[in-house]
Design a protein around this motif. Structure first.
Motif, short mmCIF file in Angstrom:
data_model
loop_
_atom_site.label_atom_id
_atom_site.label_comp_id
_atom_site.label_asym_id
_atom_site.label_seq_id
_atom_site.Cartn_x
_atom_site.Cartn_y
_atom_site.Cartn_z
N MET A 409 51.99 49.88 20.23
CA MET A 409 52.37 48.68 19.48
C MET A 409 53.86 48.38 19.69
O MET A 409 54.27 47.24 19.79
N ARG A 410 54.67 49.43 19.73
CA ARG A 410 56.10 49.24 19.92
C ARG A 410 56.44 48.66 21.29
O ARG A 410 57.39 47.91 21.42
N THR A 411 55.67 49.01 22.29
CA THR A 411 56.08 48.72 23.67
C THR A 411 55.29 47.63 24.37
O THR A 411 55.85 46.84 25.12
N VAL A 412 53.97 47.61 24.14
CA VAL A 412 53.16 46.63 24.88
C VAL A 412 52.34 45.71 23.97
O VAL A 412 51.82 44.69 24.40
N GLY A 413 52.20 46.09 22.70
CA GLY A 413 51.69 45.14 21.72
C GLY A 413 50.25 45.29 21.28
O GLY A 413 49.86 44.67 20.30
N ASP A 502 61.03 49.97 38.99
CA ASP A 502 60.47 48.73 39.54
C ASP A 502 61.29 47.56 38.98
O ASP A 502 60.97 46.99 37.95
N ASP A 503 62.35 47.22 39.70
CA ASP A 503 63.29 46.22 39.17
C ASP A 503 62.64 44.86 38.97
O ASP A 503 62.91 44.17 37.99
N ALA A 504 61.80 44.48 39.91
CA ALA A 504 61.18 43.15 39.79
C ALA A 504 60.34 43.08 38.52
O ALA A 504 60.40 42.09 37.76
N PHE A 505 59.59 44.13 38.27
CA PHE A 505 58.76 44.17 37.06
C PHE A 505 59.65 44.16 35.81
O PHE A 505 59.40 43.41 34.86
N LEU A 506 60.70 44.95 35.85
CA LEU A 506 61.59 45.03 34.68
C LEU A 506 62.23 43.67 34.40
O LEU A 506 62.34 43.24 33.26
N GLN A 507 62.65 43.00 35.46
CA GLN A 507 63.34 41.72 35.27
C GLN A 507 62.41 40.64 34.72
O GLN A 507 62.79 39.86 33.87
N THR A 508 61.22 40.61 35.23
CA THR A 508 60.34 39.49 34.85
C THR A 508 59.47 39.78 33.63
O THR A 508 59.04 38.88 32.94
N ARG A 509 59.21 41.07 33.35
CA ARG A 509 58.17 41.34 32.35
C ARG A 509 58.59 42.23 31.19
O ARG A 509 57.79 42.51 30.30
N VAL A 510 59.85 42.71 31.22
CA VAL A 510 60.21 43.73 30.24
C VAL A 510 61.57 43.43 29.60
O VAL A 510 62.51 43.04 30.30
N PRO A 804 38.78 43.25 29.71
CA PRO A 804 38.70 44.67 30.05
C PRO A 804 40.06 45.24 30.46
O PRO A 804 40.39 46.37 30.13
N LEU A 805 40.86 44.45 31.17
CA LEU A 805 42.17 44.92 31.61
C LEU A 805 43.26 44.11 30.90
O LEU A 805 43.33 42.88 31.04
N LEU A 806 44.11 44.80 30.15
CA LEU A 806 45.15 44.10 29.38
C LEU A 806 46.40 43.87 30.23
O LEU A 806 46.61 44.53 31.24
N TYR A 807 47.20 42.95 29.76
CA TYR A 807 48.58 42.74 30.25
C TYR A 807 48.66 42.25 31.70
O TYR A 807 49.67 42.48 32.36
N PHE A 811 52.36 40.56 28.01
CA PHE A 811 52.21 41.60 27.00
C PHE A 811 52.05 40.93 25.65
O PHE A 811 52.34 39.73 25.49
N ASN A 812 51.59 41.69 24.70
CA ASN A 812 51.20 41.06 23.42
C ASN A 812 52.38 40.91 22.45
O ASN A 812 52.38 41.45 21.35
N PHE A 813 53.39 40.19 22.93
CA PHE A 813 54.51 39.83 22.08
C PHE A 813 54.75 38.33 22.26
O PHE A 813 54.32 37.76 23.26
N PRO A 814 55.43 37.69 21.30
CA PRO A 814 55.55 36.23 21.37
C PRO A 814 56.08 35.72 22.71
O PRO A 814 55.61 34.71 23.22
N ASP A 815 57.03 36.43 23.33
CA ASP A 815 57.55 35.94 24.61
C ASP A 815 56.77 36.49 25.81
O ASP A 815 57.11 36.23 26.96
N GLY A 816 55.72 37.26 25.53
CA GLY A 816 54.87 37.77 26.62
C GLY A 816 55.48 38.95 27.36
O GLY A 816 54.90 39.45 28.31
#
Ligand code: SF4
Ligand code: SF4
Ligand code: SF4
Ligand code: FES
Length: 1012
Positions: A409-413, A502-510, A804-807, A811-816
């Motif tokens: 819940m803290r990290t991915v929602g 994974d910088d690209a993932f971190l920049q766009t999704r985290v 079946p596959l999340l995210y 991710f399950n937060f208001p800004d995704g």
């Protein structure tokens, strides 16, 4: 997708079959195209979930003018196939004749004559009347030495399906065929009686056997109209049939047996249900005759396909146990007396109302069952909140899974597994942490073992105990107990410091990278080595392995699976958060083969939380204080939700002892054995003014109750369960409730009615409709969409689209975006010291579930593991001069238990392990565990316990009896190894033609690769 994953296939191509063009995929077995085209073709050894094993030759067809096996031929562009040429027919017939030379066709008096016997049905398909090769008895004895099934070599057609299932689906590697023997047969551990082998009785082999060679003992003499005949009469009946057959031909006899099969089907009920043990969510049909359970027949289940473990396949006797409660009990003057349902329900309504009136709603509390259905868990929290007006409601995920939910819940929602079992199978690297997966989640473990054996995934196991998966792993790491947070954080720091993230993932999704980076600063390799006992080089190697496995974004990456070894610690939530953080920085979310998998324990522990049996959230993890949630529930329930958090399980007991909690209603939970510090718990029960327990049996917990209600079992009602995959599945009523018992949902409804809330439910489908109305993640769930084996993985949109596959996109937060969460190390509180010098670990065993209330009532399981015991390492045994079977007393600051010793290398040094299952409450391991808890969720830190050991003078037999599968010696091989059959001097391809088309699929050993 159903069953285990099959090898990926290539692009679409055209295939001509019997003059018509069909589409196939290059590499897929030709037989799959033929079957999709619905062209009838014999195929005795082929099972879609096993793949081509090519042992029977009955699928012979002409391919580009040459006769070969349809199952063993991979599709290529431009194949021309003819299934009914004279040469093909001749080969099919010859192959079948060889089969029946190995199999006595006494179908009318056979318990497997139920319309689904492949050998029988193939005879009809090929129109065989007079086989050219008569049945030849092999002169080998039947083997009845397993508690649950028997093998009859005389009926065995040597198809090897069982071998393939055991070697490469269950991956227990017990079975083989001695192809070189004059008279081959199926062998257990290379020639041991079944009951002395490594067989874990999972039942895969029996499920896939195409005839009666392997049969459930519960079927024998029970399924047919004429199958219970005494042996001499039975044999005379077979002789009679054979006599008629010579003159009339087989078809006439088969017609008689078909009529018999049709007649018996009227008395056999086949009901789809879902397993009531662990959270894997295996589903299957259960065959019953009145209340007798004939067998469990898996096949189309979305999570398990043909797979089961011993409990799902054979663990159902508990339903018909002679000690089921069948009448309500009321305590009067310190003794229980029988009461009518009306009297018991009236009393409950009156006492709950009275206590609420005197002390307010928060003097009452409710515990839902993780064994009961979603609908029932929903009603428990509705009862607490609507009828009583309290948030004092919880379920047993408090004892295991709440920390994992918190970390996610803290990290991915979302508080659930990121994907399904198929997504785990697609990983290039599977890491398990604090999970004895092969025993606690057996069918899920089979998929990990299979992917690993077939060379598709690497496996890293991190645990303090050397269980089966640890022995199979490429890397087995054994950190000090309770230090997982440290090596996980060190991995994250190392990966960030070296620019491997994974910088690209971190920049766009985290979000939250900087704060997180600062939070892991202290976790240097040197510190991690000192704190965990793992070598810095091991941690660094693991970091490199994770980074390498996650790099190709077109493929699977890293899946991390964890369980109670992580969550039942003071830092359970923090370590779960650290796992998710690690996956985020390496980009391992949102595609198949990646993600976080906290393996849920009970069959419906996921559902009990999803349904809002929690002190701060209603169904779908909606906070009780959330204005929109309040509004929805006002509309639906006609009350205003109270915004403050209620008591959780552990706080309820503290509140009872403090005199603040007066009444507790507990459903289907043997809490007095499963909560930590059992002695403390019993004080809590004794302090209550009024306690209701609802269960199948008079449990140890029920002794403290004022009213005991007899509940119906899962086979006796309808409803839904939600598995670890977030998969919602329906169960149907296999038999009516045992006389005197009632389904839980009816009980809550009846008490609510007495307390002024007329719910009016007449069927669980109506409850699910209400759940869907008030729960956004369940919006599209309905009984119509869950017919039969259909299932839905939440969140489910209103139009029925599930996830079946999340995210994948957000991710399950208001800004995704996901949130890296700076977690904190919580070192354990009870490291061994001079007085309590051993670390105590505890957990489940394959044969038993949890405390064992159900499985001890299954004779075969109880015989395999009759009671609890303590595992002692060889080193400790030598140090204290302990022998197998010796009685010892374990003592902690909270209590003591007396158990027998079992010496095993599964534990090392000064670590001892006690299974959670205990026949007697006074020996339960939770007499020893204490009150320290996860700092965020209050989950007891069961695994943070130190004990001392006293050696007692009495000896005894080894508590793990001879015959337990753990003593066996498996015989791993690549599969059925049909090449060895083909190499026999007496083998020629049927019909006299010898070409071996499809040799590229014949070379199974190449494909299997692996560790043999
Ligand atoms: S482990 Fe036993 S029951 Fe399971 S497939 Fe192998 S032989 Fe059959
Ligand atoms: S016992 Fe095994 S080899 Fe024999 S018929 Fe059954 S599945 Fe085939
Ligand atoms: S106990 Fe778990 S793995 Fe075994 S059959 Fe049941 S759901 Fe499947
Ligand atoms: S189905 Fe048995 S060889 Fe093809």
């Amino acid at each position: 997708m159903r069953g285990p994953l099959r090898v990926n296939t290539g692009p679409e191509v055209a295939v001509q079959i019997d003059g018509v063009a069909f589409v196939g995929r290059t590499g897929e077995p030709l037989i799959d195209v033929i079957n999709r085209a619905q062209i009838e073709l014999a195929q005795v050894c082929y099972h879609p979930q096993l793949g081509p094993i090519q042992t029977c030759d009955t699928c012979a067809v002409e391919i580009n003018g040459v006769v070969g096996r349809a199952c063993g031929t991979p599709v290529t562009a431009g194949l021309t196939v003819r299934t009914q040429t004279q040469a093909a027919r001749l080969a099919q017939r010859d192959a079948y004749d060889r089969i029946v030379s190995n199999h006595d066709l006494y179908c009318t008096v056979c318990d497997n004559n139920n319309g689904n016997c492949t050998v029988h049905n193939t005879l009809s398909l090929l129109g065989v009347d007079h086989p050219t090769r008569p049945f030849q008895p092999k002169g080998l004895a039947q083997d009845h030495s397993n508690a649950f099934y028997r093998y009859d070599p005389d009926q065995c057609i040597l198809c090897g399906r069982c071998v393939e299932a055991c070697q490469n689906v269950q991956v227990n590697e017990t079975l083989s065929i001695n192809w070189e023997a004059e008279q081959p047969r199926v062998q257990w551990d290379g020639g041991k009686p079944i009951g002395e082998s490594s067989c874990v009785s999972c039942g895969h082999c029996i499920t896939v056997c195409p005839c009666n060679a392997l049969m459930e003992k519960s079927m024998l003499g029970e399924a047919g109209l004429l199958t219970a005949l005494p042996k001499p009469v039975f044999e005379a009946a077979i002789d009679l049939v054979k006599g008629v057959e010579h003159s009339s031909g087989l078809q006439l006899i088969m017609n008689v047996s078909d009529v018999e099969a049709e007649t018996r089907s009227a008395s056999i009920q086949k009901t789809k249900t879902v397993c009531t043990y662990c959270g894997v969510g295996c589903s299957f049909e259960i065959w019953t005759k009145d209340r007798h359970i004939l067998k469990v027949e898996p096949g189309p289940g979305p999570a398990n396909g043909i797979s089961t473990c011993v409990k799902g396949k054979f663990g159902w006797e508990y339903v018909n146990s002679g000690d089921r409660l069948t009448t309500p009990l009321i305590r009067e003057n310190g003794r229980f007396r029988e009461a009518s349902w009306d009297e018991a329900l009236d009393l409950i309504a009156w006492r709950l109302g009275e206590i609420k009136g005197q002390h307010g709603p928060d003097a009452l509390a409710f515990i839902a069952s993780s064994k009961a259905t979603n609908e029932e868990a929903y009603l428990v929290q509705k009862f607490a909140r609507q009828v009583i007006g309290t948030n004092n409601v919880d379920n047993c995920s408090r004892y295991c899974q709440s920390p994992a939910t918190q970390g996610l819940m803290r990290t991915v929602g979302y508080g659930g597994d990121s994907g399904t079992i198929h997504d785990i199978e697609n990983a290039r690297l599977v890491i398990t942490v604090g999970s004895n997966t092969a025993e606690s989640h057996p069918v899920l473990a089979t998929r990990v073992k299979r992917a690993h054996k077939l060379g598709r995934t690497q496996l890293v196991v991190v645990d303090i105990r050397e269980h089966e998966l640890a022995r199979r792993a490429d890397t087995f790491l054994r950190p000090r107990p309770g230090t997982d947070f440290v090596w996980l954080s060190a991995l994250s720091r190392l990966i960030l410091d070296n620019g491997w993230a994974d910088d690209a993932f971190l920049q766009t999704r985290v979000n939250g990278l900087e704060e997180f980076r600062a939070s892991v600063d202290a976790f240097t390799l040197a510190y991690a080595e000192a704190e965990t006992g793992l070598a810095a080089a091991e941690i660094e190697a693991l970091a490199r392995q994770i980074v390498a496995a996650g790099q190709d974004k077109t493929k699977g990456g890293v899946c991390i699976l964890w369980a109670m070894g992580v969550t039942q610690q003071c830092g359970g939530s923090e370590t779960s958060t650290a796992i998710s953080n690690l996956l985020l920085i390496t980009g391992n979310y949102g595609r198949t083969g990646t993600g976080a998998y906290p393996l849920r324990g009970h069959n419906n522990v996921q559902g009990a939380s999803d349904m809002g049996a929690m002190p701060d959230q209603v169904s779908g993890y909606q906070k009780v204080a959330d204005p929109l949630t309040v509004q929805t529930h006002e509309r639906e329930w006609g009350v205003t939700l109270r915004p403050e958090r209620g008591l959780d399980n552990t706080q309820m007991i503290d509140a009872a002892i403090a005199g603040n909690l007066k009444a507790l209603w507990l459903t289907g939970e043997e809490m007095s054995l499963t909560d930590a510090n059992a002695n403390h718990l019993e004080k809590g029960y004794e302090a209550l003014e009024f306690m209701v327990v609802q269960d199948l049996y008079f449990t140890h917990t029920a002794r403290y109750a004022d009213v005991v209600l007899p509940a119906a079992s899962a086979l006796e009602k309808e409803g839904t369960f939600t598995s670890t995959e977030r998969r919602v599945q329906r169960l149907y009523e296999a038999m009516p409730p045992l006389k005197g018992t009632r389904p839980d949902w009816q009980i809550y409804t009846a008490v609510a009615e007495r307390m002024g809330q007329s719910w009016g439910y007449t069927h669980p489908a109506e409850i699910m409709a209400e759940i869907a109305r008030v729960t956004p993640i369940m919006a599209g769930v309905s009984y119509d969409r869950l017919q039969g084996f259909d299932s839905l993985c939440w969140p489910v949109a209103e139009d029925g689209t599930d996830t079946p596959l999340l995210y994948v996109d957000r991710f399950n937060f208001p800004d995704g975006k996901a949130r890296l969460y700076p977690a904190q190390y919580q070192p354990r509180q009870h490291t061994p010291d001079a007085e309590f010098d051993l670390h105590l670990n505890s957990g489940r065993m394959l044969e038993h579930f949890h405390e064992g209330n159900m499985t001890f009532r299954v004779a075969g399981l109880a015989a395999s593991v009759p009671d609890t015991f303590v595992e002692i390492s060889p080193e400790l045994a030598a140090e204290r001069q302990i022998t197998n079977g010796q009685w010892v007393r374990l003592i902690s600051p909270n209590g003591a238990v007396k158990v027998q010793a079992h010496i095993t290398g599964r534990v090392s040094g000064h670590e001892v392990y006690v299974p959670m299952n205990a026949r007697h409450a006074e020996d339960a391991v939770n007499r020893l565990t204490g009150n320290n808890r996860d700092t965020v969720t209050n989950t007891p830190a069961y695994k943070d316990t130190a004990v001392r050991l006293e050696v007692l003078p009495e000896g005894g037999p080894n508590p793990l009896p001879k015959g337990n599968s753990r003593y066996g010696h498996p015989t791993p091989q690549t599969g059925v190894e049909v090449e060895r059959k083909w190499a026999r001097p007496d083998y020629v391809f049927p019909g006299g033609l010898l070409p071996m088309l499809g040799d590229s699929l014949n070379a199974r050993s190449d494909r299997l690769g692996g560790d043999d």
